[in-house]
Design an enzyme around this catalytic site. Structure first.
Site, short mmCIF file in Angstrom:
data_model
loop_
_atom_site.label_atom_id
_atom_site.label_comp_id
_atom_site.label_asym_id
_atom_site.label_seq_id
_atom_site.Cartn_x
_atom_site.Cartn_y
_atom_site.Cartn_z
N CYS A 184 46.99 71.78 16.18
CA CYS A 184 46.68 71.85 17.62
C CYS A 184 47.95 71.72 18.45
CB CYS A 184 45.69 70.75 17.97
SG CYS A 184 45.43 70.55 19.74
N TYR A 235 45.25 81.44 24.67
CA TYR A 235 43.82 81.21 24.40
C TYR A 235 42.94 82.13 25.24
CZ TYR A 235 44.90 77.13 21.57
OH TYR A 235 45.37 76.31 20.57
#
Length: 338
Positions: free
Chosen positions: A49, A206
Site C-alpha cells: 500500500c 487509482y
C-alpha cells in the site's frame, strides 16, 4: 450489519473513483489522550500500500524501529468472513510465515509466498478488519496504515498524512535520528501547496485504474499526465520538491512513482508515458529510494503481488507479470543540483 467496503466500492455515479476520508483522526500530544511513549504504539502496514509505505519509510528514516512495533499484512486480499453468508468483504490478512508458507487468492487462483509478512503480535488478529471491530467500528473501509494504542486497545489514527507527521516530530526523544525534520516550519507553506497538487498523482493512478466508464478514465488520465508533466518540469530546476531540502512531500510523491512502471502502467492503464520516460522524475525517484531508510520500506514483490492478485474484477486469474524490474539503486543525476 453495515456493509464492509474496499476501494473498489468508492465509486461515483459516472463511474469515477471517489476516495473516502479516513475516520480515525486523533493526535499524538504530550498532554493529550495519546502521549508519545516508547512501546505503547504499534504500526500496522502493508508493503503493498503506498499510503502505508509513507508511514513505514518515515519510521525507518527517523530510527523508530525500537520504539513502535510493526506488523506487515500479506499482500493478497482474503475473504475476511468466509463463514458468514452474504458477507463478501475481501481485505488485508495477517499470516505468520513460520507457520504458513503460501496462501491463495480469494478466487482460489495461484499460490503466493508469505515471505516478508509479520503477524499481529499485539492483538493476535487474523484480519485488519478485526482491529477495526475491536474499536466498535462494524463497517467501512478497513485500511492501513493504522497507528494502534496498545494500552487503550484502539486506533489512534489511520490517515497516513497525519501519521507521518507524528512520526516525524512527536517521538524525537526516542528516535535515533531526531535531527531529521521532514516538515520544517519555514517550508510548511511550500510543502502544503506541493502536497495538494502532487495528490493528483497519488490519487490519480487509482482514478484511472478503478474507472468504470471511458469518460471517467479519460478525465482521470488527462489530469494525471498533466500533473506528471508539471512534476517533471518542477524537478528540472531543483533536487527535491521543496528545493534543496528533502521533505515529507518527497516521500508522499515517491511511493506512487516507485510503483508506476511496475504496476500502474499495466494494471491501472496509465500507459501514455512510463516513469522511465521522464528523465527528471525517474532520476528523482532513484534519488529518494537511495535515501537512508527508504529502500527498506519498499518490497516490490509484495507490491506487485497485491495489485495483481487481490482484485478479481481487474485480474481474474491473479497472474503477476514478470517485468520490468526497474533498478532504483542504479546511479542518478540529481546531485547536479548540489
Amino acid at each position: 450489519m453495515a456493509t464492509a467496503k474496499t476501494a473498489l466500492d468508492e465509486m461515483g455515479s459516472k463511474g469515477d473513483f471517489k476516495r473516502t476520508d479516513s475516520i480515525f483522526r486523533s493526535t499524538i500530544t504530550k498532554d493529550g489522550e495519546f502521549p508519545p511513549a516508547k512501546d505503547r504504539y504499534h504500526l500496522y502496514v502493508a508493503y503493498a500500500c503506498p499510503w502505508a509505505n509513507r508511514a513505514l519509510a518515515v519510521l525507518y528514516m527517523k530510527g523508530l524501529q525500537d520504539v513502535i512495533g510493526v506488523s506487515v499484512v500479506h499482500p493478497t486480499w482474503a475473504q475476511t468472513r468466509p463463514n458468514i453468508e452474504g458477507d463478501v468483504h475481501r481485505g488485508w490478512q495477517f499470516v505468520d510465515p513460520e507457520k504458513v508458507k503460501t496462501v491463495t487468492s480469494a478466487q482460489q487462483c495461484g499460490s503466493f509466498s508469505t515471505e516478508g509478512c509479520v503477524p499481529d503480535t499485539v492483538e493476535g488478529c487474523r484480519f485488519v478488519r478485526d482491529l477495526y471491530e475491536i474499536t466498535g467500528t462494524p463497517g467501512g473501509k478497513y485500511s492501513v496504515p493504522i497507528l494502534w494504542d496498545k494500552q487503550k486497545r484502539t486506533i489512534v489514527n489511520n490517515e497516513s498524512a497525519e501519521i507521518i507527521r507524528f512520526l516525524n516530530a512527536d517521538f524525537n526523544e526516542f528516535a535515533t535520528n531526531p535531527s531529521l525534520d521532514l516538515y520544517p516550519k519555514a517550508l510548511r507553506p511550500v510543502i502544503d501547496e506541493i502536497n495538494l497538487w502532487t495528490y493528483e498523482i497519488n490519487n490519480g493512478v487509482y482514478k484511472c485504474g478503478f474507472a468504470t466508464t471511458q469518460e471517467a478514465y479519460d478525465e482521470a488520465e488527462g489530469n494525471l499526465y498533466a500533473t506528471m508533466d508539471r512534476a517533471e518540469e518542477h524537478l528540472s530546476t531543483r533536487r527535491y520538491l521543496a528545493g534543496a531540502a528533502f521533505t515529507e512531500a518527497d516521500i508522499r510523491l515517491f511511493v506512487t512513482l516507485v510503483r508506476f512502471d511496475e504496476v500502474y502502467v499495466v494494471y491501472f492503464k496509465t500507459n501514455r508515458r512510463c516513469l522511465r520516460e521522464y528523465p527528471n522524475l525517474f532520476n528523482y525517484t532513484k534519488d529518494v529510494f537511495q535515501q537512508p531508510g527508504v529502500a527498506a520500506s519498499v518490497n516490490m514483490a509484495h507490491i506487485k503481488m497485491h495489485y495483481f492478485t487481490s482484485h478479481e474484477k481487474l485480474n481474474t486469474y491473479a497472474v503477476i507479470p514478470r517485468g520490468p524490474g526497474v533498478d532504483f539503486s542504479s546511479a542518478h543525476d540529481r546531485d547536479r543540483f548540489t
